[in-house]
Design a protein around this motif. Structure first.
Motif, mmCIF file in Angstrom:
data_model
loop_
_atom_site.group_PDB
_atom_site.id
_atom_site.type_symbol
_atom_site.label_atom_id
_atom_site.label_comp_id
_atom_site.label_asym_id
_atom_site.label_seq_id
_atom_site.Cartn_x
_atom_site.Cartn_y
_atom_site.Cartn_z
ATOM 1 N N SER A 1 0.836 -1.207 0.000
ATOM 2 C CA SER A 1 0.000 0.000 0.000
ATOM 3 C C SER A 1 0.866 1.251 0.000
ATOM 4 C CB SER A 1 -0.946 0.006 1.200
ATOM 5 O OG SER A 1 -1.857 -1.070 1.131
ATOM 6 N N ALA A 2 1.926 1.269 0.793
ATOM 7 C CA ALA A 2 2.825 2.426 0.852
ATOM 8 C C ALA A 2 3.574 2.612 -0.466
ATOM 9 C CB ALA A 2 3.810 2.268 2.007
ATOM 10 N N ARG A 3 4.022 1.514 -1.059
ATOM 11 C CA ARG A 3 4.795 1.627 -2.301
ATOM 12 C C ARG A 3 3.945 2.030 -3.502
ATOM 13 N NH1 ARG A 3 9.934 -2.284 -2.684
ATOM 14 N NH2 ARG A 3 10.445 -2.326 -0.471
ATOM 15 N N TYR A 4 2.713 1.552 -3.533
ATOM 16 C CA TYR A 4 1.887 1.758 -4.723
ATOM 17 C C TYR A 4 0.773 2.780 -4.529
ATOM 18 C CZ TYR A 4 4.575 -2.077 -6.549
ATOM 19 O OH TYR A 4 5.627 -2.860 -6.971
ATOM 20 N N GLY A 5 0.605 3.289 -3.308
ATOM 21 C CA GLY A 5 -0.343 4.361 -3.065
ATOM 22 C C GLY A 5 -1.801 3.971 -3.100
ATOM 23 N N LYS A 6 -2.088 2.696 -2.953
ATOM 24 C CA LYS A 6 -3.482 2.244 -2.865
ATOM 25 C C LYS A 6 -3.529 1.043 -1.938
ATOM 26 C CE LYS A 6 -3.098 -0.527 -7.037
ATOM 27 N NZ LYS A 6 -3.546 -0.804 -8.358
ATOM 28 N N ASP A 7 -4.707 0.763 -1.413
ATOM 29 C CA ASP A 7 -4.866 -0.340 -0.470
ATOM 30 C C ASP A 7 -4.620 -1.665 -1.186
ATOM 31 O OD1 ASP A 7 -5.483 -2.055 1.569
ATOM 32 O OD2 ASP A 7 -7.595 -1.504 1.693
ATOM 33 N N ALA A 8 -3.603 -2.375 -0.754
ATOM 34 C CA ALA A 8 -3.214 -3.630 -1.393
ATOM 35 C C ALA A 8 -3.836 -4.851 -0.741
ATOM 36 C CB ALA A 8 -1.697 -3.758 -1.378
ATOM 37 N N HIS A 9 -4.569 -4.682 0.338
ATOM 38 C CA HIS A 9 -5.117 -5.843 1.040
ATOM 39 C C HIS A 9 -6.090 -6.633 0.171
ATOM 40 C CE1 HIS A 9 -3.353 -3.542 4.340
ATOM 41 N NE2 HIS A 9 -3.138 -4.726 4.863
#
Length: 177
Positions: free
Chosen positions: A31-39
């Motif tokens: 999420s931090a690296r790509y700027g969206k919620d990765a869950h």
């Protein structure tokens, strides 16, 4: 912190509570690296895809049961396993644990009859890209191109039927005899 030599590899299910730190930290990092919620991406595949006979989840545990690294594989096609969710706890990185996880996943996939490994990593994960290049994976993309212009970076590796006794299973390279 226990010495790294005091660790074991265990096969677990996605539902095992020791997997939660892996998925939580992985989701936060993506999420931090790509700027969206990765869950949601981490939950995209049903848990059954990571269970025997076609898949599996492996954890490296320190003495006392603390998970420090892990990963999973699933069936990609009849002869190919797909590696997913390779992870090392942020407090235990730069010690070769991810390399060990990859070697264990390859070993287990080979034991299940797979002859090829396929995986993708994100363009903002240079550590993962380096890991796969350094462990014998062939990039299926132009390594000179800007990773951001490619999207997910695909790799493959063909597994030998029986590893040569003179081969380091972590790197795929010949060892000194």
């Amino acid at each position: 912190m226990p010495a790294l030599s005091e660790r074991s590899v265990v096969q677990v299910t996605v539902a095992d509570p020791r997997v939660r730190p892996l998925l939580r930290e992985l989701g936060e990092e993506y999420s931090a690296r790509y700027g969206k919620d990765a869950h949601a991406e981490l939950a995209r595949y049903p848990d059954e895809e990571f269970t025997a006979p076609h898949g599996g989840v492996l954890l490296l545990l320190l003495e006392g049961g603390e998970p420090v690294a892990g990963g999973a594989f699933r069936r990609y096609d009849a002869g190919t396993a797909e590696l997913k969710r390779i992870w090392t706890h942020s407090g235990h990185r730069r010690r070769g644990l991810a390399r060990e996880v990859v070697a264990e996943l390859e070993r287990e996939a080979r034991a299940r009859g797979y002859r090829r490994i396929y995986l993708t990593t994100g363009p903002r994960q240079p550590e993962a890209r380096a890991l796969y290049l350094n462990t014998g994976y062939r990039p299926l993309f132009d390594t000179e191109a800007d990773p951001e212009s490619i999207g997910p970076l695909p790799f493959e590796k063909h597994l030998p039927r029986h590893p040569d006794p003179g081969t380091d299973l972590r790197t795929g390279k010949a060892t000194a005899q």
